[in-house]
Design an enzyme around this catalytic site. Structure first.
Site, PDB file in Angstrom:
ATOM      1  N   PHE A 149       0.783  -1.507  -0.396  1.00 38.53           N
ATOM      2  CA  PHE A 149      -0.136   0.038  -0.069  1.00 38.53           C
ATOM      3  C   PHE A 149       0.599   1.041  -0.033  1.00 38.53           C
ATOM      4  O   PHE A 149       0.244   2.725  -0.391  1.00 38.53           O
ATOM      5  CB  PHE A 149      -0.595  -0.401   1.087  1.00 38.53           C
ATOM      6  CG  PHE A 149      -0.487   0.379   2.707  1.00 38.53           C
ATOM      7  CD1 PHE A 149      -0.150   1.882   2.526  1.00 38.53           C
ATOM      8  CD2 PHE A 149      -0.010  -0.545   3.955  1.00 38.53           C
ATOM      9  CE1 PHE A 149       0.760   1.720   4.357  1.00 38.53           C
ATOM     10  CE2 PHE A 149       1.112  -0.273   4.671  1.00 38.53           C
ATOM     11  CZ  PHE A 149       1.088   0.917   5.023  1.00 38.53           C
ATOM     12  N   GLU A 176      -5.212  -3.943  -1.291  1.00 42.37           N
ATOM     13  CA  GLU A 176      -6.625  -3.179  -1.849  1.00 42.37           C
ATOM     14  C   GLU A 176      -6.377  -2.059  -0.714  1.00 42.37           C
ATOM     15  O   GLU A 176      -7.841  -1.634  -0.642  1.00 42.37           O
ATOM     16  CB  GLU A 176      -7.162  -4.818  -1.410  1.00 42.37           C
ATOM     17  CG  GLU A 176      -6.954  -5.076   0.492  1.00 42.37           C
ATOM     18  CD  GLU A 176      -5.859  -5.803   0.710  1.00 42.37           C
ATOM     19  OE1 GLU A 176      -5.944  -6.860   1.498  1.00 42.37           O
ATOM     20  OE2 GLU A 176      -5.522  -6.214  -0.583  1.00 42.37           O
ATOM     21  N   SER A 226       5.546  -6.539   4.747  1.00 42.56           N
ATOM     22  CA  SER A 226       6.429  -6.869   5.444  1.00 42.56           C
ATOM     23  C   SER A 226       6.690  -8.423   5.487  1.00 42.56           C
ATOM     24  O   SER A 226       7.256  -9.625   4.598  1.00 42.56           O
ATOM     25  CB  SER A 226       5.282  -7.474   7.178  1.00 42.56           C
ATOM     26  OG  SER A 226       4.526  -8.436   6.568  1.00 42.56           O
ATOM     27  N   CYS A 281       9.566   1.973   3.767  1.00 42.64           N
ATOM     28  CA  CYS A 281      10.918   0.889   3.985  1.00 42.64           C
ATOM     29  C   CYS A 281      11.888   1.376   3.669  1.00 42.64           C
ATOM     30  O   CYS A 281      13.056   0.640   4.617  1.00 42.64           O
ATOM     31  CB  CYS A 281      10.622  -0.577   2.751  1.00 42.64           C
ATOM     32  SG  CYS A 281      11.353   0.168   1.116  1.00 42.64           S
ATOM     33  N   GLU A 384       9.820  -2.464  13.568  1.00 49.72           N
ATOM     34  CA  GLU A 384       9.318  -1.762  12.875  1.00 49.72           C
ATOM     35  C   GLU A 384       8.033  -1.236  13.022  1.00 49.72           C
ATOM     36  O   GLU A 384       7.018  -1.447  13.205  1.00 49.72           O
ATOM     37  CB  GLU A 384       8.887  -2.188  11.291  1.00 49.72           C
ATOM     38  CG  GLU A 384       8.702  -1.265  10.016  1.00 49.72           C
ATOM     39  CD  GLU A 384       8.853  -1.490   8.785  1.00 49.72           C
ATOM     40  OE1 GLU A 384       9.699  -1.327   7.670  1.00 49.72           O
ATOM     41  OE2 GLU A 384       8.421  -2.781   8.553  1.00 49.72           O
TER      42      GLU A 384
END
Length: 499
Positions: A149, A176, A226, A281, A384
């Site tokens: 996303f 989504e 992830s 990231c 994270e």
């Protein structure tokens, strides 16, 4: 309410499963659309269409495929604002940040225009008596991309550009949470001349992911998300005989040496830590000042900068530093981790827990946070957070500082700020992390280099974009060729030798 479907065989189609996911406006918290979640039958239809279309596309010469990429570049530039507007409305990032999202993806498409050069094989004349040897790079067939996303334009472009330029057909499964931009890109590719069926965009959830991983026709899978899901996809793809490149989480450290320009370092930390609400990231989430004096001075410079950050909706234009996070669940997780930092003894130097934006009280906004005196055993250091939270871990020496980054389970990106070339060189050579910045906070390589993390940040042998992408999306075939010679010694032609 708008219902978002799929892109199959060159056209928009409605979903048939009866299952939908909500697509929010993160600034208001309102549901703005519903996206269809595909069935196994819809996935099978898309893959069958892709496999049929790939035959002719794979046989198209690389120069003609590159021309489609050229036209695609022009169309993305034409619709840049339109793409960024839709991206901002579904993701929440500011409009300039959304344009940057599209731009960094566009740069990979520009690189893919060089497909004819990248796909050249090798040739050895007279490898033996009358023997020539050569290699060819050929497409895999049907491949898939499963994208996150946080970069709904950039990562799909990173996947689809090289895959299509190499002659493959692609099944794209975007997030989504913000599915519209990949569908818009599919429209532009069709306008650029991509044949129907070569790119399919299938919206879905885990059911669609598993359908991709288990489908015999799909030869390779690229994923960004992830670490637990990256590892799951990598292992399941491998069990099914597929190539996989899967990129996971990160905990990017920036070491600040005593000789660093602290104003420069503080500005870099604010931009790298809080830009895009920390949902990157490659965001810097851990600052490691070396020495107590360095740490105290850095904190003095960071606090006022962070307190001045402007948080708001993308519609506020350039007057906003970052926008909301993507969902209410993401906001709750960030605040839960912030509270864990307080509970475990970290010092909350900037507290954004009570942030609220007038008129947007139901939006998914998170105020900026700065922790000091964080230790490696705390959850906010190990996990994270993927939000606007920066942690300072004070190190007594360079060796202690570099040891923190080396020993962390993630190895996506890292940076060092210093004026000393020897220290910088040692850092670059010793660090076990995939992307390194020297006085550069977010060292994302340009499109003609490769992007990828080490350790639990990356699974697979080949990285994204650059030359690695062309290797990942092709197979090498080596041909050894021998033709009987009809030439006699002395130069006289022997017709019998040719019989």
């Amino acid at each position: 309410m708008q219902e978002i479907g799929h892109w199959i065989n060159g056209e928009h189609v409605a979903g048939t499963s009866g299952r939908f996911a909500d697509v929010y406006n993160p600034a208001t918290g309102e549901v703005q659309a519903k996206v269809a979640l595909a069935t196994q039958a819809e996935m099978d239809a898309a893959v069958a269409s892709a496999a049929e279309a790939q035959k002719a596309w794979g046989a198209t010469n690389p120069q003609r495929r590159a021309r489609v990429m050229m036209a695609f570049v022009q169309l993305i530039n034409r619709d840049m604002d339109k793409l960024a507007e839709k991206l901002s409305s579904e993701h929440g990032k500011t409009f300039p940040d959304a344009k940057g999202d599209v731009q960094r993806g566009l740069e990979v498409i520009e690189y893919c225009i060089g497909a004819p050069q990248m796909l050249k094989g090798e040739f050895t004349d007279s490898a033996g008596p009358g023997i020539d040897m050569y290699s060819m790079r050929q497409p895999l067939g049907v491949v898939a991309g499963i994208t996150p996303f946080n970069f709904p334009a950039m990562i799909p472009l990173w996947k689809m550009g090289p895959a299509l330029a190499c002659g493959n057909a692609m099944i794209m499964k975007p997030s989504e949470r913000d599915p519209s931009v990949p569908l818009m890109l599919a429209e532009l590719l069709k306008e650029a001349g991509l044949p129907d069926g070569v790119l399919q965009v299938i919206n879905g959830d885990k059911e669609s992911v598993d359908a991709i991983l288990d489908h015999d026709t799909i030869q390779a899978v690229g994923f960004v998300g992830s670490t637990p899901i990256a590892q799951y996809i990598y292992e399941r793809a491998a069990q099914n005989g597929k190539r996989a490149q899967c990129f996971g989480g990160a905990k990017n450290h920036m070491i600040i040496m005593p000789d660093a320009d602290l104003d420069q370092a503080a500005d870099a930390l604010v931009g790298a830590g809080y830009g895009a609400a920390g949902e990157r990231c490659m965001a810097i989430s851990v600052a490691v000042p070396v020495g107590e004096e360095t740490a105290d001075k850095l904190r003095e410079k960071l606090v006022p900068r962070i307190e001045k950050l402007k948080v708001g909706p993308y519609t506020a234009g350039d007057d906003v530093d970052y926008g909301p996070v993507v969902t209410a669940a993401a906001k709750e997780n960030i605040l839960r981790l912030v509270q864990s930092g307080v509970d475990q003894g970290a010092e909350l130097a900037v507290d954004g827990r009570d942030f609220s934006l007038q008129g947007y009280e139901d939006g998914f906004f998170v105020g900026p946070h700065l922790f000091d005196k964080v230790t490696p055993d705390m959850d906010i250091y190990k996990t994270e957070i993927f939000g606007p939270v920066l942690s300072m871990v004070r190190a007594g020496s360079y060796e202690e500082a570099i040891g923190l980054a080396i020993s962390h389970e993630y190895g996506n990106g890292t940076a060092i700020y210093t004026r000393d070339g020897d220290t910088a060189r040692d850092f670059a050579n010793r660090i076990n992390i995939g992307m390194v910045g020297i006085n550069v906070p977010i060292p994302v390589p340009l499109a003609y280099h490769t992007f990828g993390g080490w350790k639990k940040s990356g699974f697979g042998d080949l990285n994204q974009h650059g030359p690695d992408a062309f290797k990942f999306y092709t197979r090498t075939k080596t041909v050894t060729s021998r033709w009987p010679s009809g030439i006699k010694e002395g130069g006289e032609f022997n017709f019998k030798a040719m019989d």
